[in-house]
Design a protein around this motif. Structure first.
Motif, PDB file in Angstrom:
ATOM      1  N   VAL A 143       0.829  -1.210   0.000  1.00  0.00           N
ATOM      2  CA  VAL A 143       0.000   0.000   0.000  1.00  0.00           C
ATOM      3  C   VAL A 143       0.858   1.252   0.000  1.00  0.00           C
ATOM      4  CG1 VAL A 143      -1.716   1.322   1.273  1.00  0.00           C
ATOM      5  CG2 VAL A 143      -1.926  -1.147   1.135  1.00  0.00           C
ATOM      6  N   GLY A 144       1.879   1.275   0.858  1.00  0.00           N
ATOM      7  CA  GLY A 144       2.764   2.435   0.899  1.00  0.00           C
ATOM      8  C   GLY A 144       2.265   3.578   1.747  1.00  0.00           C
ATOM      9  N   CYS A 145       1.218   3.354   2.555  1.00  0.00           N
ATOM     10  CA  CYS A 145       0.695   4.391   3.438  1.00  0.00           C
ATOM     11  C   CYS A 145      -0.159   3.723   4.500  1.00  0.00           C
ATOM     12  CB  CYS A 145      -0.118   5.430   2.663  1.00  0.00           C
ATOM     13  SG  CYS A 145      -1.631   4.766   1.918  1.00  0.00           S
ATOM     14  N   THR A 146      -0.653   4.514   5.426  1.00  0.00           N
ATOM     15  CA  THR A 146      -1.555   4.028   6.466  1.00  0.00           C
ATOM     16  C   THR A 146      -2.876   4.774   6.385  1.00  0.00           C
ATOM     17  OG1 THR A 146      -0.806   5.644   8.113  1.00  0.00           O
ATOM     18  CG2 THR A 146       0.418   3.565   7.970  1.00  0.00           C
ATOM     19  N   VAL A 147      -3.850   4.313   7.166  1.00  0.00           N
ATOM     20  CA  VAL A 147      -5.140   5.006   7.211  1.00  0.00           C
ATOM     21  C   VAL A 147      -4.952   6.441   7.681  1.00  0.00           C
ATOM     22  CG1 VAL A 147      -7.445   5.001   8.228  1.00  0.00           C
ATOM     23  CG2 VAL A 147      -6.339   2.839   7.679  1.00  0.00           C
ATOM     24  N   THR A 148      -4.053   6.637   8.635  1.00  0.00           N
ATOM     25  CA  THR A 148      -3.799   7.986   9.146  1.00  0.00           C
ATOM     26  C   THR A 148      -3.249   8.893   8.060  1.00  0.00           C
ATOM     27  OG1 THR A 148      -3.345   7.058  11.340  1.00  0.00           O
ATOM     28  CG2 THR A 148      -2.592   9.303  10.917  1.00  0.00           C
ATOM     29  N   ASP A 149      -2.392   8.366   7.188  1.00  0.00           N
ATOM     30  CA  ASP A 149      -1.858   9.172   6.083  1.00  0.00           C
ATOM     31  C   ASP A 149      -2.978   9.631   5.158  1.00  0.00           C
ATOM     32  OD1 ASP A 149       0.748   8.828   6.988  1.00  0.00           O
ATOM     33  OD2 ASP A 149       0.994   6.955   5.881  1.00  0.00           O
ATOM     34  N   ILE A 150      -3.914   8.735   4.863  1.00  0.00           N
ATOM     35  CA  ILE A 150      -5.045   9.086   3.999  1.00  0.00           C
ATOM     36  C   ILE A 150      -5.928  10.132   4.679  1.00  0.00           C
ATOM     37  CG2 ILE A 150      -7.145   8.189   2.927  1.00  0.00           C
ATOM     38  CD1 ILE A 150      -5.677   5.556   2.498  1.00  0.00           C
ATOM     39  N   ARG A 151      -6.173   9.933   5.967  1.00  0.00           N
ATOM     40  CA  ARG A 151      -7.004  10.888   6.715  1.00  0.00           C
ATOM     41  C   ARG A 151      -6.324  12.256   6.782  1.00  0.00           C
ATOM     42  NH1 ARG A 151      -7.697   7.836  10.701  1.00  0.00           N
ATOM     43  NH2 ARG A 151      -9.710   6.958  10.104  1.00  0.00           N
ATOM     44  N   ASN A 152      -5.017  12.263   6.992  1.00  0.00           N
ATOM     45  CA  ASN A 152      -4.286  13.528   7.060  1.00  0.00           C
ATOM     46  C   ASN A 152      -4.240  14.235   5.714  1.00  0.00           C
ATOM     47  OD1 ASN A 152      -3.774  13.041   9.749  1.00  0.00           O
ATOM     48  ND2 ASN A 152      -1.674  12.335   9.436  1.00  0.00           N
ATOM     49  N   CYS A 153      -4.227  13.471   4.643  1.00  0.00           N
ATOM     50  CA  CYS A 153      -4.239  14.069   3.303  1.00  0.00           C
ATOM     51  C   CYS A 153      -5.534  14.846   3.077  1.00  0.00           C
ATOM     52  CB  CYS A 153      -4.065  12.978   2.251  1.00  0.00           C
ATOM     53  SG  CYS A 153      -4.134  13.583   0.559  1.00  0.00           S
ATOM     54  N   LYS A 154      -6.662  14.241   3.426  1.00  0.00           N
ATOM     55  CA  LYS A 154      -7.940  14.933   3.309  1.00  0.00           C
ATOM     56  C   LYS A 154      -7.980  16.151   4.222  1.00  0.00           C
ATOM     57  CE  LYS A 154     -12.255  15.568   2.133  1.00  0.00           C
ATOM     58  NZ  LYS A 154     -12.608  16.099   0.813  1.00  0.00           N
ATOM     59  N   ARG A 155      -7.421  16.003   5.431  1.00  0.00           N
ATOM     60  CA  ARG A 155      -7.370  17.135   6.360  1.00  0.00           C
ATOM     61  C   ARG A 155      -6.583  18.297   5.762  1.00  0.00           C
ATOM     62  NH1 ARG A 155      -3.070  16.175  10.649  1.00  0.00           N
ATOM     63  NH2 ARG A 155      -1.917  16.630   8.735  1.00  0.00           N
ATOM     64  N   ASP A 156      -5.454  18.000   5.129  1.00  0.00           N
ATOM     65  CA  ASP A 156      -4.626  19.055   4.547  1.00  0.00           C
ATOM     66  C   ASP A 156      -5.340  19.760   3.399  1.00  0.00           C
ATOM     67  OD1 ASP A 156      -2.690  18.355   6.358  1.00  0.00           O
ATOM     68  OD2 ASP A 156      -1.560  17.097   4.950  1.00  0.00           O
ATOM     69  N   ILE A 157      -6.087  18.991   2.599  1.00  0.00           N
ATOM     70  CA  ILE A 157      -6.827  19.595   1.491  1.00  0.00           C
ATOM     71  C   ILE A 157      -7.908  20.529   2.025  1.00  0.00           C
ATOM     72  CG2 ILE A 157      -8.455  19.094  -0.372  1.00  0.00           C
ATOM     73  CD1 ILE A 157      -6.830  16.617  -1.019  1.00  0.00           C
ATOM     74  N   LEU A 158      -8.634  20.088   3.064  1.00  0.00           N
ATOM     75  CA  LEU A 158      -9.669  20.937   3.656  1.00  0.00           C
ATOM     76  C   LEU A 158      -9.066  22.190   4.280  1.00  0.00           C
ATOM     77  CD1 LEU A 158     -11.994  18.265   5.345  1.00  0.00           C
ATOM     78  CD2 LEU A 158     -12.380  19.517   3.215  1.00  0.00           C
ATOM     79  N   GLN A 159      -7.891  22.031   4.883  1.00  0.00           N
ATOM     80  CA  GLN A 159      -7.229  23.193   5.473  1.00  0.00           C
ATOM     81  C   GLN A 159      -6.804  24.179   4.392  1.00  0.00           C
ATOM     82  OE1 GLN A 159      -7.018  23.839   8.677  1.00  0.00           O
ATOM     83  NE2 GLN A 159      -5.912  25.770   8.352  1.00  0.00           N
ATOM     84  N   GLU A 160      -6.342  23.652   3.265  1.00  0.00           N
ATOM     85  CA  GLU A 160      -5.953  24.510   2.148  1.00  0.00           C
ATOM     86  C   GLU A 160      -7.158  25.260   1.580  1.00  0.00           C
ATOM     87  OE1 GLU A 160      -3.047  25.978  -0.628  1.00  0.00           O
ATOM     88  OE2 GLU A 160      -2.863  24.867   1.257  1.00  0.00           O
ATOM     89  N   MET A 161      -8.331  24.626   1.627  1.00  0.00           N
ATOM     90  CA  MET A 161      -9.548  25.236   1.082  1.00  0.00           C
ATOM     91  C   MET A 161     -10.263  26.144   2.073  1.00  0.00           C
ATOM     92  SD  MET A 161     -11.409  22.133  -0.920  1.00  0.00           S
ATOM     93  CE  MET A 161     -12.879  23.157  -1.017  1.00  0.00           C
TER      94      MET A 161
END
Length: 696
Positions: free
Chosen positions: A174-192
């Motif tokens: 996979v190359g990532c964890t659930v937390t990485d995916i959750r943090n990615c969405k968090r960063d996008i929302l923060q950017e928006m």
């Protein structure tokens, strides 16, 4: 080979000589030097982080990269800390590091290794756990593409990770964890943050410029924040032209994080399925807000509906009286009867005869207004209900909800409640989330519309490709089968069969635009049926479009019919890849050949191999997900979190009625009380108190 000194608790990791840094090593760029040390760390199985740097004349002259276990955890006052659990730390004062210094000695600018410490005071990561290292958890383009597709389908981080694991072939791939995916969405929302409203307005403006049939309007307060929004696309306007005689308008809550009230305008299509004519947001449920929303709806559509069904909201009632002056207003009978147990004492509802008489009076479609009034007053006198406020109030407003007063309206008996609007609200909530910003909501609203229209097209296909089974030899039934959609024909067919068995038409005449039928049943009882000739709403779609002078060739003036060639090719490319992969995966040589061929193609097209990390930034991720870039200039700001009667509190949770609480308690499984040994919804601590409440 790793050398570990137990006495000094020191370890020098081993690696290939060509990957070992050394003092005096030269790199053309700082990024090249950092990447080299990170590759060395990954080979030796430890993580790194950037520790310190210096600038001179806007040039980074000094950069240190250290082992991720450098330093120690900061001491925190446990009593003053707000955290509930102590967090463990990986810091152990490891001194392994590499320092890069800016130099111009060789003649051209470069970075030189000025200090290198390869000694660690801890074990390296076990080979079985390498995939959990931060350096091996990189979100690449495949991760971002997969997360974007899952986000559009309203799939959360955990399910996204599980799907990604199956797609890539296991946890180790996979190359990532659930937390990485959750943090990615968090960063996008923060950017928006702060720009989601402006983003959807820009998107709607772009649609309006490319499609004349798209319509949107909004209002903002003096503080520049959004207060109201209405939008409608070309297909919805076309559907309103065909099915807009009767509209249900019902607001719903918990669809966005601002708690704005969402109000879709809903009708029934020729299959009897819910169809959305448009939607809007308002910040409050006052008459002025609904007046604006209804006015924009009528201006967009060009004409008002003949009948609108709502609940008993007084703000809606006042707005409809002001704006829809020629529209009949009907209250939802289901909402009214659901509130009956709360409005009427229990001693009255305990009378089964009263409930039976009341239901037959209220729900009957055969009573004339005078007959209803006489029956209602008889029930009130018979059961002594003269002093009950609910009966007095609802009788005074009987013209808004009793079927007897809508007998003159065509198909009025089929639409007595907002049930199809309630169904539509429930349908939208499957695609939305209370934590969505408005950009997320609009994206999933469009997905819901696509799903709704896909159902309609599937039913159109069924009508065009299947022949209904007739029950009689009447030409009238055969004609109806050719005209009506299958779902409507089933209902019409039942009436035809029953009428053929019991009734005959003895006379027919046409007055102006009204057909008058004289009917005689098997007992020689006569009846007169009047039918106002008007375009049918239940015809098959090709006939319906012909009746409304809207053939498919003219749809281009309402909708953007341009085909996105890039999207078509992208779809074919996805199909081609999976087709090749399925054919090659059974043979190792074919798999290697396919990989070599794709790597060669990548090098030919882009000059390099497929990168392990994402080639796109946050801005590109936002544009790929929402279809539009984050705006640089924001003139319309997100609204404040509003408080409505549907939310009931600042937390956004709606206050439940006593009936809802009773239903939830009834469905809750019972347990045995340790004190009284009885099965119930209480325990030993509140045995006497709760049992007393249940017996009241």
């Amino acid at each position: 080979m790793e050398l570990f000194d137990e006495a000094q608790a020191a370890l020098i990791p081993g690696c290939r000589p060509d990957m070992q840094p050394y003092i005096g090593q030269v790199f053309e760029t700082l990024d090249e030097g950092i990447s080299f040390y990170e590759a060395y760390a990954n080979e030796c199985r430890f993580d790194t982080r950037r520790f310190g740097h210096k600038y001179s004349n806007d040039i980074k002259t000094w950069q240190t990269i250290v082992c991720s276990r450098q330093g120690e955890k900061l001491d925190v006052d446990e009593e003053a800390s707000s955290t509930k659990h102590r967090r463990r730390s990986s810091r152990c004062n490891c001194n392994a590091k590499l320092t890069l210094k800016y130099s111009t000695d060789p003649g051209s600018p470069c970075y030189v290794v000025s200090n290198f410490v390869d000694l660690h005071n801890h074990e390296m990561v076990d080979k079985k756990h390498v995939r959990y290292m931060k350096s091996n958890r990189n979100l690449g383009d495949i991760h971002y593409k997969f997360m974007q597709d899952c986000a559009k389908a309203n799939i959360g981080p955990t399910r996204t990770f599980n799907l990604l694991k199956e797609f890539l072939g296991g946890y180790d791939a996979v190359g990532c964890t659930v937390t990485d995916i959750r943090n990615c969405k968090r960063d996008i929302l923060q950017e928006m943050k702060g720009a989601d409203v402006q983003m959807i307005l820009n998107q709607m403006e772009a649609k309006k410029n490319t499609c004349d049939g798209f319509h949107y309007k909004f209002q903002q307060g003096t503080d520049g924040k959004l207060s109201s929004l209405f939008w409608c696309d070309a297909v919805s306007r076309k559907n309103y032209k065909m099915f807009g005689d009767i509209v249900s308008f019902d607001t719903t809550y918990s669809t966005n994080k601002y708690c704005m009230v969402f109000g879709p305008f809903t009708g029934k299509d020729n299959h009897g399925c819910p169809v959305t004519f448009g939607a809007g947001f308002v910040s409050n449920e006052g008459a002025d807000s609904f007046c604006w929303l209804l006015s924009e709806f009528v201006d967009c559509m060009g004409f008002a509906p003949k009948l609108i069904i709502t609940d008993q909201d007084w703000g809606m009632k006042l707005a409809i009286e002001r704006v829809l002056t020629s529209t009949r207003h009907r209250w939802c009978m289901w909402h009214i009867m659901m509130k009956l147990p709360e409005k009427v004492p229990k001693r009255i509802l305990a009378n089964e005869e009263l409930k039976k008489d009341l239901d037959s009076c209220i729900w009957s479609e055969l009573l004339e207004p005078e007959e209803f009034e006489e029956t209602w007053l008889t029930i009130v006198d018979q059961y002594g209900l003269q002093n009950e406020a609910w009966f007095t109030t609802m009788f005074a407003h009987r013209e808004y909800w009793i079927p007897a007063y809508f007998r003159d309206f065509p198909m009025g008996s089929l639409l007595k409640t907002t049930s199809f609007s309630e169904s539509e609200n429930s349908f939208f909530k499957r695609y939305t989330n209370p934590h969505f910003n408005l950009a997320d909501f609009v994206m999933h609203y469009n997905s819901a519309l696509d799903a709704q229209r896909n159902i309609t097209k599937r039913l159109d296909f069924s009508d065009a490709s299947k022949v209904p089974i007739l029950s009689t030899e009447l030409l009238f039934e055969k004609h109806a089968a050719a005209m009506y959609t299958d779902r409507i024909f089933v209902q019409v067919q039942a009436e035809i069969v029953e009428a053929h068995r019991r009734c005959r038409m003895s006379h027919f005449q046409l007055e102006d635009n009204t057909e008058i039928y004289t009917i005689m049943d098997s007992h020689r009882n006569r009846g007169v049926v009047r039918h106002e000739v008007s375009p049918e709403s239940w015809l098959k779609t090709p006939l319906l479009e012909s009746v409304h002078n809207d053939p498919r060739e003219e749809l281009s003036k309402f909708a953007d019919s341009q085909v996105d060639a890039k999207r078509v090719v992208a779809t074919k490319l996805h199909s081609l890849y999976f087709h090749l992969f399925q054919r090659a995966q059974s043979n190792a040589d074919d798999i290697f050949a396919l990989f070599d061929g794709m790597e060669e193609l990548s090098h030919r097209l882009f000059g390099d191999t497929v990168p392990s990390v994402a080639s796109m930034g946050k801005a590109q991720s936002i544009e790929n997900l929402y279809g539009l870039a984050r705006p640089n200039v924001v003139t319309v700001h997100p609204p404040n979190i509003v408080s409505t009667k549907g939310s009931g509190s600042t937390s956004g949770k709606r206050i439940q009625s006593s009936l809802e609480k009773a239903i939830i308690l009834q469905n809750k499984p019972k347990r045995r009380c340790a004190k009284c040994r009885e099965m119930g919804h209480h325990d030993a601590r509140n045995c006497g108190r709760e049992k007393g409440k249940s017996n009241m």
